[in-house]
Design a protein around this motif. Structure first.
Motif, PDB file in Angstrom:
ATOM      1  N   ALA A  30      -9.063 -10.384  -3.248  1.00 59.32           N
ATOM      2  CA  ALA A  30      -8.487  -9.407  -2.517  1.00 59.32           C
ATOM      3  C   ALA A  30      -7.653  -9.766  -1.333  1.00 59.32           C
ATOM      4  O   ALA A  30      -6.629  -9.105  -0.964  1.00 59.32           O
ATOM      5  CB  ALA A  30      -9.618  -8.369  -1.901  1.00 59.32           C
ATOM      6  N   TYR A  31      -8.146 -10.714  -0.671  1.00 62.70           N
ATOM      7  CA  TYR A  31      -7.503 -11.421   0.387  1.00 62.70           C
ATOM      8  C   TYR A  31      -6.091 -12.002  -0.079  1.00 62.70           C
ATOM      9  O   TYR A  31      -4.920 -11.972   0.574  1.00 62.70           O
ATOM     10  CB  TYR A  31      -8.317 -12.451   0.894  1.00 62.70           C
ATOM     11  N   GLU A  32      -6.040 -12.756  -1.233  1.00 59.94           N
ATOM     12  CA  GLU A  32      -4.896 -13.357  -1.750  1.00 59.94           C
ATOM     13  C   GLU A  32      -3.906 -11.980  -2.180  1.00 59.94           C
ATOM     14  O   GLU A  32      -2.571 -12.208  -2.121  1.00 59.94           O
ATOM     15  CB  GLU A  32      -5.026 -14.152  -3.160  1.00 59.94           C
ATOM     16  N   ALA A  33      -4.437 -11.018  -2.740  1.00 57.72           N
ATOM     17  CA  ALA A  33      -3.369  -9.758  -2.846  1.00 57.72           C
ATOM     18  C   ALA A  33      -2.864  -9.141  -1.795  1.00 57.72           C
ATOM     19  O   ALA A  33      -1.452  -8.829  -1.720  1.00 57.72           O
ATOM     20  CB  ALA A  33      -4.117  -8.930  -3.826  1.00 57.72           C
ATOM     21  N   ALA A  34      -3.645  -9.276  -0.762  1.00 57.60           N
ATOM     22  CA  ALA A  34      -2.944  -8.481   0.550  1.00 57.60           C
ATOM     23  C   ALA A  34      -1.996  -9.454   1.094  1.00 57.60           C
ATOM     24  O   ALA A  34      -0.933  -9.317   1.450  1.00 57.60           O
ATOM     25  CB  ALA A  34      -4.206  -8.732   1.616  1.00 57.60           C
ATOM     26  N   LEU A  35      -2.025 -11.101   0.778  1.00 63.27           N
ATOM     27  CA  LEU A  35      -1.089 -11.730   1.189  1.00 63.27           C
ATOM     28  C   LEU A  35       0.107 -11.560   0.435  1.00 63.27           C
ATOM     29  O   LEU A  35       1.585 -11.898   0.992  1.00 63.27           O
ATOM     30  CB  LEU A  35      -1.610 -13.158   1.183  1.00 63.27           C
ATOM     31  N   GLN A  36      -0.282 -11.446  -0.996  1.00 62.42           N
ATOM     32  CA  GLN A  36       0.988 -11.085  -1.735  1.00 62.42           C
ATOM     33  C   GLN A  36       1.845  -9.938  -1.383  1.00 62.42           C
ATOM     34  O   GLN A  36       3.198  -9.751  -1.555  1.00 62.42           O
ATOM     35  CB  GLN A  36       0.795 -10.932  -3.285  1.00 62.42           C
ATOM     36  N   LEU A  37       1.408  -8.882  -0.957  1.00 63.47           N
ATOM     37  CA  LEU A  37       1.848  -7.469  -0.337  1.00 63.47           C
ATOM     38  C   LEU A  37       2.639  -7.966   0.794  1.00 63.47           C
ATOM     39  O   LEU A  37       3.792  -7.178   0.670  1.00 63.47           O
ATOM     40  CB  LEU A  37       0.855  -6.569  -0.091  1.00 63.47           C
ATOM     41  N   GLY A  38       2.471  -8.797   1.669  1.00 63.74           N
ATOM     42  CA  GLY A  38       3.239  -8.954   2.741  1.00 63.74           C
ATOM     43  C   GLY A  38       4.512 -10.018   2.395  1.00 63.74           C
ATOM     44  O   GLY A  38       5.456  -9.983   3.068  1.00 63.74           O
ATOM     45  N   ARG A  39       4.488 -10.654   1.122  1.00 68.37           N
ATOM     46  CA  ARG A  39       5.665 -11.297   0.725  1.00 68.37           C
ATOM     47  C   ARG A  39       6.691 -10.350  -0.005  1.00 68.37           C
ATOM     48  O   ARG A  39       7.717 -11.013  -0.185  1.00 68.37           O
ATOM     49  CB  ARG A  39       5.199 -12.521  -0.407  1.00 68.37           C
ATOM     50  N   SER A  40       6.358  -9.231  -0.146  1.00 67.22           N
ATOM     51  CA  SER A  40       7.379  -8.393  -0.936  1.00 67.22           C
ATOM     52  C   SER A  40       8.374  -7.872  -0.166  1.00 67.22           C
ATOM     53  O   SER A  40       7.985  -7.477   1.034  1.00 67.22           O
ATOM     54  CB  SER A  40       6.502  -7.474  -1.823  1.00 67.22           C
TER      55      SER A  40
END
Length: 131
Positions: free
Chosen positions: A121-131
């Motif tokens: 979940a933490y890694e998915a949240a980081l990926q949202l910030g990259r978009s």
């Protein structure tokens, strides 16, 4: 509760269950150790879990020991046998230990799953910030 809190709390559970697994494996490994009747039998170890001091998770509160009295078995040919042919074995029940082993293993796995899912979940949240 943040993702980091859930990882930390599950990490404390992993530690407690690992200690429980260690205690059960010690008990099973020593359940057939014979002692002379004038000595103490191997004492089973039981982990006592308690709430962590900060209220977030669990910790090992101590180790309780089983009876040193054990059980007397008539084995006159055993090298530790007394004059009457008795030796002292630990009072450990394999069925109980196997049940404890299964519970500790499942708890350990469940806490590792929480850590893994929180990390995902933490890694998915980081990926949202990259978009």
């Amino acid at each position: 509760m943040s993702l980091f809190d859930s990882i930390g709390i599950a990490g404390t559970g992993v530690t407690v269950y690992r200690k429980w697994l260690d205690a059960v494996s010690d008990n099973i490994a020593n359940m057939n150790n014979a002692a002379p009747t004038n000595g103490a039998a191997f004492q089973a170890r039981y982990v006592v879990a308690q709430e962590a001091a900060d209220g977030k998770g669990a910790q090992v509160g101590g180790i309780e020991l089983g009876s040193a009295e054990g059980r007397m078995v008539h084995e006159p040919n055993h090298p530790n046998a007394d004059a009457n042919g008795y030796v002292r074995y630990p009072d450990i029940n394999l069925s109980d230990q196997m049940g404890s082993l299964i519970m500790a293993q499942r708890g350990y796995q469940a806490n590792l799953t929480v850590v893994d899912r929180a990390k995902t979940a933490y890694e998915a949240a980081l990926q949202l910030g990259r978009s």
